[in-house]
Write a protein that holds these residues in place. Structure first.
Motif, PDB file in Angstrom:
ATOM      1  N   GLU A  18      14.884 -16.617   2.596  1.00 38.90           N
ATOM      2  CA  GLU A  18      15.709 -15.906   3.590  1.00 38.90           C
ATOM      3  C   GLU A  18      14.987 -14.534   3.112  1.00 38.90           C
ATOM      4  OE1 GLU A  18      19.612 -14.979   2.473  1.00 38.90           O
ATOM      5  OE2 GLU A  18      19.682 -16.844   1.521  1.00 38.90           O
ATOM      6  N   VAL A  19      15.270 -13.382   4.029  1.00 36.63           N
ATOM      7  CA  VAL A  19      14.946 -12.119   3.666  1.00 36.63           C
ATOM      8  C   VAL A  19      16.319 -11.234   3.719  1.00 36.63           C
ATOM      9  CG1 VAL A  19      12.588 -12.056   4.683  1.00 36.63           C
ATOM     10  CG2 VAL A  19      14.609 -11.656   6.003  1.00 36.63           C
ATOM     11  N   GLU A  20      16.199 -10.021   3.278  1.00 35.82           N
ATOM     12  CA  GLU A  20      17.436  -9.328   3.184  1.00 35.82           C
ATOM     13  C   GLU A  20      17.590  -8.708   4.791  1.00 35.82           C
ATOM     14  OE1 GLU A  20      19.042  -5.215   1.024  1.00 35.82           O
ATOM     15  OE2 GLU A  20      17.461  -6.316   0.403  1.00 35.82           O
ATOM     16  N   THR A  21      19.041  -8.821   5.163  1.00 36.13           N
ATOM     17  CA  THR A  21      19.265  -8.124   6.285  1.00 36.13           C
ATOM     18  C   THR A  21      19.993  -6.665   6.101  1.00 36.13           C
ATOM     19  OG1 THR A  21      21.407  -9.291   6.443  1.00 36.13           O
ATOM     20  CG2 THR A  21      19.958 -10.316   7.571  1.00 36.13           C
ATOM     21  N   ILE A  22      19.702  -5.818   6.848  1.00 34.09           N
ATOM     22  CA  ILE A  22      20.149  -4.490   6.756  1.00 34.09           C
ATOM     23  C   ILE A  22      20.980  -3.744   7.811  1.00 34.09           C
ATOM     24  CG2 ILE A  22      19.175  -1.972   6.774  1.00 34.09           C
ATOM     25  CD1 ILE A  22      17.889  -3.834   4.514  1.00 34.09           C
ATOM     26  N   ALA A  23      22.235  -3.329   7.510  1.00 33.65           N
ATOM     27  CA  ALA A  23      23.384  -3.024   8.439  1.00 33.65           C
ATOM     28  C   ALA A  23      22.722  -1.972   9.309  1.00 33.65           C
ATOM     29  CB  ALA A  23      24.499  -2.328   7.669  1.00 33.65           C
ATOM     30  N   LEU A  24      22.853  -2.207  10.522  1.00 35.92           N
ATOM     31  CA  LEU A  24      22.246  -1.251  11.696  1.00 35.92           C
ATOM     32  C   LEU A  24      23.470  -1.022  12.427  1.00 35.92           C
ATOM     33  CD1 LEU A  24      18.969  -1.565  13.338  1.00 35.92           C
ATOM     34  CD2 LEU A  24      20.938  -1.479  14.737  1.00 35.92           C
ATOM     35  N   ARG A  25      23.612   0.340  12.852  1.00 30.50           N
ATOM     36  CA  ARG A  25      24.687   0.820  13.930  1.00 30.50           C
ATOM     37  C   ARG A  25      23.734   1.499  15.226  1.00 30.50           C
ATOM     38  NH1 ARG A  25      28.339   4.833  11.025  1.00 30.50           N
ATOM     39  NH2 ARG A  25      26.642   6.026  11.059  1.00 30.50           N
ATOM     40  N   ASN A  26      24.368   1.156  16.381  1.00 37.32           N
ATOM     41  CA  ASN A  26      23.762   1.558  17.709  1.00 37.32           C
ATOM     42  C   ASN A  26      24.937   2.143  18.503  1.00 37.32           C
ATOM     43  OD1 ASN A  26      22.758   1.956  20.051  1.00 37.32           O
ATOM     44  ND2 ASN A  26      22.601  -0.042  20.737  1.00 37.32           N
ATOM     45  N   ASP A  27      24.808   3.753  18.298  1.00 35.94           N
ATOM     46  CA  ASP A  27      25.911   4.684  18.688  1.00 35.94           C
ATOM     47  C   ASP A  27      25.090   5.097  20.049  1.00 35.94           C
ATOM     48  OD1 ASP A  27      28.359   6.371  19.042  1.00 35.94           O
ATOM     49  OD2 ASP A  27      27.562   7.611  17.311  1.00 35.94           O
ATOM     50  N   GLY A  28      25.484   4.481  20.989  1.00 31.42           N
ATOM     51  CA  GLY A  28      25.082   5.107  22.367  1.00 31.42           C
ATOM     52  C   GLY A  28      23.564   5.100  22.487  1.00 31.42           C
ATOM     53  N   GLY A  29      22.833   4.239  21.787  1.00 25.18           N
ATOM     54  CA  GLY A  29      21.441   4.312  21.931  1.00 25.18           C
ATOM     55  C   GLY A  29      20.675   4.926  20.647  1.00 25.18           C
ATOM     56  N   ALA A  30      21.497   5.463  19.671  1.00 25.88           N
ATOM     57  CA  ALA A  30      21.286   6.256  18.477  1.00 25.88           C
ATOM     58  C   ALA A  30      21.303   5.326  17.411  1.00 25.88           C
ATOM     59  CB  ALA A  30      22.029   7.614  18.171  1.00 25.88           C
ATOM     60  N   LEU A  31      20.186   4.857  16.743  1.00 26.51           N
ATOM     61  CA  LEU A  31      20.157   4.081  15.667  1.00 26.51           C
ATOM     62  C   LEU A  31      20.258   4.460  14.632  1.00 26.51           C
ATOM     63  CD1 LEU A  31      17.457   1.530  17.243  1.00 26.51           C
ATOM     64  CD2 LEU A  31      19.859   1.365  17.438  1.00 26.51           C
ATOM     65  N   SER A  32      21.077   3.756  13.703  1.00 28.57           N
ATOM     66  CA  SER A  32      20.994   4.084  12.019  1.00 28.57           C
ATOM     67  C   SER A  32      21.057   2.742  11.198  1.00 28.57           C
ATOM     68  CB  SER A  32      22.440   5.080  11.704  1.00 28.57           C
ATOM     69  OG  SER A  32      22.515   6.138  12.532  1.00 28.57           O
ATOM     70  N   ILE A  33      20.357   2.865  10.102  1.00 29.99           N
ATOM     71  CA  ILE A  33      20.552   1.788   9.245  1.00 29.99           C
ATOM     72  C   ILE A  33      21.521   2.301   8.028  1.00 29.99           C
ATOM     73  CG2 ILE A  33      18.779   0.595   9.727  1.00 29.99           C
ATOM     74  CD1 ILE A  33      17.123   2.068   7.530  1.00 29.99           C
ATOM     75  N   ARG A  34      22.103   1.339   7.286  1.00 21.53           N
ATOM     76  CA  ARG A  34      22.901   1.741   5.963  1.00 21.53           C
ATOM     77  C   ARG A  34      22.000   1.265   4.744  1.00 21.53           C
ATOM     78  NH1 ARG A  34      28.502  -0.982   6.204  1.00 21.53           N
ATOM     79  NH2 ARG A  34      27.224  -2.820   5.302  1.00 21.53           N
ATOM     80  N   LEU A  35      21.946   2.131   4.037  1.00 21.07           N
ATOM     81  CA  LEU A  35      21.158   1.999   2.724  1.00 21.07           C
ATOM     82  C   LEU A  35      22.115   1.993   1.480  1.00 21.07           C
ATOM     83  CD1 LEU A  35      17.722   3.897   3.515  1.00 21.07           C
ATOM     84  CD2 LEU A  35      18.348   1.490   3.897  1.00 21.07           C
ATOM     85  N   LYS A  36      22.101   1.213   0.482  1.00 20.95           N
ATOM     86  CA  LYS A  36      22.975   1.472  -0.421  1.00 20.95           C
ATOM     87  C   LYS A  36      22.841   2.725  -1.603  1.00 20.95           C
ATOM     88  CE  LYS A  36      23.444  -3.399  -0.528  1.00 20.95           C
ATOM     89  NZ  LYS A  36      22.681  -4.680  -0.491  1.00 20.95           N
ATOM     90  N   SER A  37      21.656   3.462  -1.465  1.00 22.05           N
ATOM     91  CA  SER A  37      21.575   4.559  -2.005  1.00 22.05           C
ATOM     92  C   SER A  37      20.797   5.445  -1.261  1.00 22.05           C
ATOM     93  CB  SER A  37      20.933   4.260  -3.488  1.00 22.05           C
ATOM     94  OG  SER A  37      19.396   3.914  -3.198  1.00 22.05           O
ATOM     95  N   PRO A  38      20.940   6.861  -1.419  1.00 25.49           N
ATOM     96  CA  PRO A  38      20.208   7.773  -0.595  1.00 25.49           C
ATOM     97  C   PRO A  38      18.612   7.902  -1.048  1.00 25.49           C
ATOM     98  CG  PRO A  38      21.529   8.865  -2.471  1.00 25.49           C
ATOM     99  CD  PRO A  38      21.893   7.573  -2.383  1.00 25.49           C
ATOM    100  N   MET A  39      17.967   7.663   0.055  1.00 22.40           N
ATOM    101  CA  MET A  39      16.446   7.768  -0.063  1.00 22.40           C
ATOM    102  C   MET A  39      15.790   8.273   1.075  1.00 22.40           C
ATOM    103  SD  MET A  39      15.793   3.804   0.295  1.00 22.40           S
ATOM    104  CE  MET A  39      16.924   3.230  -0.748  1.00 22.40           C
ATOM    105  N   MET A  40      14.571   8.663   1.052  1.00 25.35           N
ATOM    106  CA  MET A  40      13.949   9.268   2.120  1.00 25.35           C
ATOM    107  C   MET A  40      13.538   7.966   2.839  1.00 25.35           C
ATOM    108  SD  MET A  40      12.144  12.687   0.768  1.00 25.35           S
ATOM    109  CE  MET A  40      11.538  12.883   2.343  1.00 25.35           C
ATOM    110  N   VAL A  41      13.453   8.015   4.307  1.00 25.66           N
ATOM    111  CA  VAL A  41      12.743   6.877   4.997  1.00 25.66           C
ATOM    112  C   VAL A  41      11.726   7.608   6.004  1.00 25.66           C
ATOM    113  CG1 VAL A  41      14.668   5.477   4.756  1.00 25.66           C
ATOM    114  CG2 VAL A  41      14.459   7.036   6.729  1.00 25.66           C
ATOM    115  N   ALA A  42      10.817   6.904   6.518  1.00 25.00           N
ATOM    116  CA  ALA A  42       9.976   7.398   7.387  1.00 25.00           C
ATOM    117  C   ALA A  42       9.796   6.342   8.495  1.00 25.00           C
ATOM    118  CB  ALA A  42       8.454   7.700   6.773  1.00 25.00           C
ATOM    119  N   ALA A  43       9.995   6.688   9.700  1.00 25.74           N
ATOM    120  CA  ALA A  43       9.748   5.651  10.794  1.00 25.74           C
ATOM    121  C   ALA A  43       8.136   5.572  11.381  1.00 25.74           C
ATOM    122  CB  ALA A  43      10.632   6.103  12.181  1.00 25.74           C
ATOM    123  N   GLU A  44       7.886   4.041  11.494  1.00 24.34           N
ATOM    124  CA  GLU A  44       6.280   4.015  11.903  1.00 24.34           C
ATOM    125  C   GLU A  44       6.445   4.075  13.310  1.00 24.34           C
ATOM    126  OE1 GLU A  44       4.754   0.590  10.410  1.00 24.34           O
ATOM    127  OE2 GLU A  44       4.406   1.736   8.224  1.00 24.34           O
TER     128      GLU A  44
END
Length: 112
Positions: free
Chosen positions: A86-112
């Motif tokens: 198995e692989v890790e699943t990441i919590a994801l929220r869809n708020d009216g089309g705006a997507l967010s993921i929940r990370l366990k600690s603050p970090m910088m992310v970059a979308a590809e």
């Protein structure tokens, strides 16, 4: 442990039955959009030989790895059928089309 929601874009940025990647310092996350407009986020590596799941074929709520055809559940991250792993699943929220993921600690992310 504090959890943080990080905005990663909009649902229309991901084609139906397609994916986009989000890089974090710890892993690359594949964000999938199903044909039914549901979104899921999982670690972007097959548990078999680390194949890039984001390049696989999305069908239903699963993705087939492009390397050796393992089928991975987008809901649970578990390999389907006779395959194990198995692989890790990441919590994801869809708020009216705006997507967010929940990370366990603050970090910088970059979308590809």
């Amino acid at each position: 442990m504090e959890e943080n929601w990080i905005a990663i874009g909009r649902i229309e940025d991901i084609p139906l039955r397609g994916s986009r990647c989000v890089k974090t310092p710890f892993m690359t996350i594949a964000v999938f959009r199903t044909g039914e407009n549901e979104v899921f986020a999982i670690e972007n590596r097959c548990p078999h030989k680390n194949g890039p799941l984001s390049e696989g074929i999305v069908h239903g709520k699963s993705v087939t790895c492009p390397l050796h055809n393992w089928v991975i559940s987008l809901e649970t991250g578990k390999a389907q059928g006779a395959d194990e792993g198995e692989v890790e699943t990441i919590a994801l929220r869809n708020d009216g089309g705006a997507l967010s993921i929940r990370l366990k600690s603050p970090m910088m992310v970059a979308a590809e």
